[in-house]
Design an enzyme around this catalytic site. Structure first.
Site, PDB file in Angstrom:
ATOM      1  N   GLY A  51       0.847  -1.192   0.000  1.00  0.00           N
ATOM      2  CA  GLY A  51       0.000   0.000   0.000  1.00  0.00           C
ATOM      3  C   GLY A  51       0.879   1.237   0.000  1.00  0.00           C
ATOM      4  CD  GLN A  56       3.220   5.841   2.757  1.00  0.00           C
ATOM      5  OE1 GLN A  56       2.352   5.278   2.107  1.00  0.00           O
ATOM      6  NE2 GLN A  56       4.094   5.187   3.509  1.00  0.00           N
ATOM      7  CB  CYS A  98       4.259   2.368   7.869  1.00  0.00           C
ATOM      8  SG  CYS A  98       3.934   3.837   6.881  1.00  0.00           S
ATOM      9  CG  LEU A  99       6.327   1.088   2.028  1.00  0.00           C
ATOM     10  CD1 LEU A  99       5.898   1.450   0.613  1.00  0.00           C
ATOM     11  CD2 LEU A  99       7.425   0.028   2.007  1.00  0.00           C
ATOM     12  CG  HIS A 140      -1.415   1.541   7.099  1.00  0.00           C
ATOM     13  ND1 HIS A 140      -0.555   1.123   8.104  1.00  0.00           N
ATOM     14  CD2 HIS A 140      -0.672   2.319   6.288  1.00  0.00           C
ATOM     15  CE1 HIS A 140       0.643   1.661   7.891  1.00  0.00           C
ATOM     16  NE2 HIS A 140       0.604   2.377   6.798  1.00  0.00           N
ATOM     17  CD  GLU A 141      -1.484   2.528   2.478  1.00  0.00           C
ATOM     18  OE1 GLU A 141      -1.057   3.691   2.305  1.00  0.00           O
ATOM     19  OE2 GLU A 141      -0.761   1.617   2.909  1.00  0.00           O
ATOM     20  CG  HIS A 144      -0.300   6.910   5.130  1.00  0.00           C
ATOM     21  ND1 HIS A 144       0.785   7.449   5.798  1.00  0.00           N
ATOM     22  CD2 HIS A 144      -0.036   5.586   5.014  1.00  0.00           C
ATOM     23  CE1 HIS A 144       1.649   6.479   6.084  1.00  0.00           C
ATOM     24  NE2 HIS A 144       1.174   5.328   5.623  1.00  0.00           N
TER      25      HIS A 144
HETATM   26 CO    CO Z   1       2.016   3.470   5.778  1.00  0.00          CO
END
Ligand code: CO
Length: 175
Positions: A51, A56, A98-99, A140-141, A144
């Protein structure tokens, strides 16, 4: 047909301020948006993620891409523009990463099932329902897009430990 070159965007890490800022609604649906979405999928795969949200990659807009199958099933590739959770049911507690927070993993409580309403790249509204991993990824996304990270959803103690770990990695030039 010549293969178009897509830009791979760098994923920013916590505490980049763009991650804490709510994204702006997308108003224009055209080839530029389509291209950005394609680039987001490629950037996500490059970073080994399932995701990715536009903030991000330093683009403060309400766009996110998800593929919980990680390239295995094209039907599971979902691009969501201006998404909103319209219904949620149950609870699940699973580990999340998370990235933008590499190496940090914590159990986060989420709804077990969600229904999301969003626009596609052409501006058409659609609904998607998900449970288990997809439900988690959707929540989660969409977080963001509201400037919320998963470490904002864990206990104060665990959050402090995670932040200490990040500081240490920063000090060692590993972040
Ligand atoms: Co994330």
């Amino acid at each position: 047909m010549a293969k178009k070159t897509l830009t791979i965007h760098e994923v920013v890490k916590y505490p980049d301020p763009v991650l804490a800022k709510p994204g702006e609604a997308v108003m224009e649906f055209g080839p530029e948006l389509k291209r950005l979405v394609d680039e987001m999928f490629e950037s996500m795969y490059e970073a080994q993620g399932i995701g990715l949200a536009a903030p991000q990659i330093s683009i403060s807009k309400r766009i996110t891409v998800i593929d919980v199958s990680f390239k295995k099933n094209p039907e599971e590739k979902i691009a969501l523009i201006n998404p909103e959770i319209v219904e949620r049911k149950g609870k699940q507690l699973e580990e999340e990463g998370c990235l933008s927070l590499p190496e940090i993993r914590e159990k986060v409580q989420r709804a077990a099932w969600v229904k999301v309403r969003a626009q596609d790249v052409t501006g058409k509204w659609f609904e998607v329902e998900g449970e288990e991993l997809l439900s988690r990824a959707l929540q989660h996304e969409i977080d963001h897009l509201d400037g919320v990270l998963f470490i904002d959803r864990i206990s104060r103690l665990k959050r402090d430990l995670a932040l200490r770990k990040i500081k240490k990695m920063q000090k060692n030039g590993e972040w």
